[in-house]
Design an enzyme around this catalytic site. Structure first.
Site, short mmCIF file in Angstrom:
data_model
loop_
_atom_site.label_atom_id
_atom_site.label_comp_id
_atom_site.label_asym_id
_atom_site.label_seq_id
_atom_site.Cartn_x
_atom_site.Cartn_y
_atom_site.Cartn_z
N LEU A 134 0.80 -1.07 -0.08
CA LEU A 134 -0.11 0.00 0.03
C LEU A 134 0.91 1.16 0.06
O LEU A 134 1.58 1.69 1.05
CB LEU A 134 -0.84 0.01 1.02
N HIS A 243 7.09 2.99 11.13
CA HIS A 243 7.71 4.30 10.37
C HIS A 243 6.55 5.41 10.59
O HIS A 243 5.56 4.97 10.59
CB HIS A 243 7.89 3.96 9.06
#
Length: 353
Positions: A134, A243
């Protein structure tokens, strides 16, 4: 904005996306030949008509792109992002994780007891489905582009595909989340652990893994438990953390019921979240309705429903529509029907967001 299966003509845009993704985005390495093969694999998977669920002996890849149909057909900016589903991981190459565990030691003589956190190399998820790849390009993340709506479309369209073609998938699904990196673009987890056993740069190891060359992991990485107390604080702080750019994607997966169960990426320490497919909210709560095309509908409504086609897998389309179903019927404007490539009386799978 429209979700559709990837096509051969998307190779230039897909390679541009692969360059943009940066370190840690393992599933899209910057290799044109590899990406061409990935597109071919996806096209073949969409064309299959047999079931590839629990008893499957071959992997299938369903790779989708997010298309901005306001852009010219030949525009390099027509593709706004991508997402994918691996129907069964670990069939072509081992699928490794670290499993977080504990070792307990005690001495009755000294009246001491100690519990140590450990990492153990495993391939426990072999055969599960994976939602992956994604990525939403930066241009479509701005406020004017309603980034959460674009991200939601990318993420949840996959669940509508899985709901519509449930026989193609096994019982469980997972998602690997990109781990933490420092301001220099380096992974503290890799620097402290992975590189000690694989004396190569993170980008090199990540690229090899993305290319499907995973044999070196089993050959070089330790088979015994690793005590995390031996790692520096900067590396321990990465275990199970994501992240910064991955936080919105993780939040959407959490809302759909995917949870962290103690598995992390062996390179950057990012978490893996998982669930039983039939328990995923967007699959469980989706419903079907018959299409009615009406020219008098208002086009000013804020779209609050995702709609996906239910015909052939290769013709799959998903996008936003401006209203929900009424008594088993979903009213579409001619523009919405054209975007989804559906006609009067056909069936759509719908999800309220």
């Amino acid at each position: 904005m429209l979700i559709r299966p990837i096509e051969e003509g998307d190779i230039d845009a897909l390679q541009a996306i692969a360059v943009e993704t940066g370190p840690g985005f393992t599933s899209l390495p910057d290799s044109r030949d590899f990406l061409i093969d990935k597109i071919a694999h996806a096209r073949e998977s969409f064309q299959r008509t047999h079931e590839v669920g629990e008893g499957a002996v071959e992997a299938a890849l369903y790779f989708f792109v997010l298309e901005d149909d306001r852009q010219p057909l030949d525009s390099a900016d027509r593709l706004a992002g991508c997402c994918a589903i691996e129907a069964r991981v670990g069939l072509d190459a081992p699928f490794y994780h670290y499993r977080i565990g504990q070792l307990a030691h005690s001495s009755s003589h000294l009246e001491l007891h100690r519990t140590l956190d450990t990492l153990f190399l495993c391939s426990d998820h072999t055969g599960s489905a994976e939602v992956c790849s994604l990525y939403l390009r930066e241009r479509w993340r701005g406020e004017a582009q309603r980034p959460m709506r674009n991200g939601t479309l990318l993420s949840r369209a996959r669940w509508l595909f899985m709901a519509g073609f449930r026989e193609r998938f096994p019982g469980r699904v997972l998602a690997e989340m990109r781990g933490r990196f420092d301001d220099d673009g380096k992974s503290p987890f890799w620097e402290a652990l992975g590189q000690k056993f694989l004396p190569i740069e993170f980008q090199r190891a990540d690229h090899l893994t993305g290319m499907g060359e995973k044999g070196f992991i089993g050959e070089m990485m330790p088979r015994h438990p690793i005590c995390t107390s031996f790692l520096p604080p900067s590396a321990r702080a990465c275990i199970g953390q994501v992240h910064t750019q991955t936080r919105p994607a993780l939040a959407m997966l959490n809302r759909d019921g995917l949870r962290f169960e103690g598995y992390i990426d062996i390179f950057d320490g990012g978490p893996t979240v998982e669930a039983y497919i039939d328990d995923v909210r967007s699959i469980r709560d989706s419903l079907t309705a018959r299409v009615s095309i009406e020219t008098a509908l208002s086009t000013e409504e804020r779209p609050g429903w995702l709609a996906a086609t239910t015909g052939a897998a290769a013709d799959f389309r998903a996008g936003w529509v401006g209203r929900g179903p009424q008594e088993g019927v979903i009213a579409l404007t001619p523009e919405e029907a054209q975007r989804l490539n559906v006609e009067e009386g056909e069936t759509l799978r719908l999800l309220a967001t």
